[in-house]
Design an enzyme around this catalytic site. Sequence first.
Site, PDB file in Angstrom:
ATOM      1  N   LYS A 166      -1.831 -13.521   8.230  1.00 56.89           N
ATOM      2  CA  LYS A 166      -3.045 -13.016   8.858  1.00 56.89           C
ATOM      3  C   LYS A 166      -4.045 -14.155   9.062  1.00 56.89           C
ATOM      4  CE  LYS A 166      -1.060  -9.080   8.458  1.00 56.89           C
ATOM      5  NZ  LYS A 166      -1.175  -8.037   7.457  1.00 56.89           N
ATOM      6  N   TRP A 224      -2.293   0.202   3.839  1.00 58.26           N
ATOM      7  CA  TRP A 224      -1.686  -0.784   2.935  1.00 58.26           C
ATOM      8  C   TRP A 224      -1.934  -0.398   1.487  1.00 58.26           C
ATOM      9  CZ3 TRP A 224       1.934  -2.859   5.390  1.00 58.26           C
ATOM     10  CH2 TRP A 224       1.792  -3.304   6.705  1.00 58.26           C
ATOM     11  N   ASP A 238      -5.433  -7.028  -2.940  1.00 58.86           N
ATOM     12  CA  ASP A 238      -4.693  -7.497  -1.767  1.00 58.86           C
ATOM     13  C   ASP A 238      -5.717  -8.056  -0.783  1.00 58.86           C
ATOM     14  OD1 ASP A 238      -3.344  -7.801   0.633  1.00 58.86           O
ATOM     15  OD2 ASP A 238      -2.555  -5.758   0.714  1.00 58.86           O
TER      16      ASP A 238
END
Length: 361
Positions: free
Chosen positions: A195, A101, A171
Amino acid sequence: MGRVYNFSAGPAVLPEEVLKEAQDEMMDYRGTGMSVMEMSHRSKTYDAIIKEAEADLRELMNIPDNYKVLFLQGGASQQFAMIPMNLMKNKVADYIVTGQWAKKAYQEASIYGKANKIASSEDETFSYIPDCSDLPISEDADYVYICENNTIYGTKFKTLPNTKGKLLVSDVSSCFLSEPVDVTKYGVIYGGVQKNIGPAGVVIVIIREDLITEDVLPGTPTMLKYKTHSDNDSMYNTPPAYGIYICGKVFKWIKKMGGLSAMKEHNEAKAKILYDFLDESKLFKGTVRKEDRSLMNVPFVTGSDELDAKFVKEAKEAGLENLKGHRSVGGMRASIYNAMPVEGVKALVEFMKKFEAENTK
Ligand SMILES: *Cc1c(COP(=O)(O)O)cnc(C)c1O
């Protein structure tokens, strides 16, 4: 069939209480005669929903008044572009690459300016967090970027990098609301909610007010300017209304559970059960350097692809779902987010013990 223990990395398990409440309110939200899904986002009723969600999030994270909370769409991945478009005034940013990511964010930023990879753990399959106490931070960097919890590899920054005075952008998709956080240490904290918070389709951006300006890269679309959404309290256009409503319920659930300190204790206790077993197991092994282990995503392997596949299959038959590791790493991964009850982790470890006994001589 009843509900299973769902170890998915995302979209992921939500608190049963929240799902039941949503079910109760599905046909008639509190006497309105309609579902929240069917409601104008400009109605008084919806205005109360989004305002209350924001207020509860601010209380949970102790968000100072000089930070804005934005409820946006486009997933965490859209932020990979929105961040450079809005923040790269000097067209320079430093990226710490600790997984797929972070790497995607780094690659995206390279489209808009000079993105520097100032540290990486790719040399050892992202199984650790590099030492970030004295990195070569660029003099003219607009910000330093991290992915705080690496969903795929199961690592977590236990201390934030020394950014030498530069803005920190983080993030937190897979560790959002899993423990207390000092918002003042960041310029931007953002995450997709699927998530640890709610249904896919919402991304929450917490951004320091002075970073929200009209001074963005030329050509930045209206919808990708933080200012557009900030000026309109996340209602420039139709927000992901139903998703925000569910997030709001999860915020209330966390408050009822005792807030972020209680969440952290609960998460540490759960993770300890699994890591302790991995450390003593003769068959299963954790794949991450101990100091950098995530409380949320726990990857492990047997060392044999065949046994890994057998484990995933038999676990599923035993009601333990979505334990297959990410396609880029293989093995197994148990995601044990806020809403995973301790009973789920205990059931997983019991199953692992049984599998180990049956498959070792
Ligand atoms: C899942 C994930 C993303 C991507 O989220 P999307 O909402 O699918 O764009 C980004 N960062 C992290 C840390 C993630 O776990």
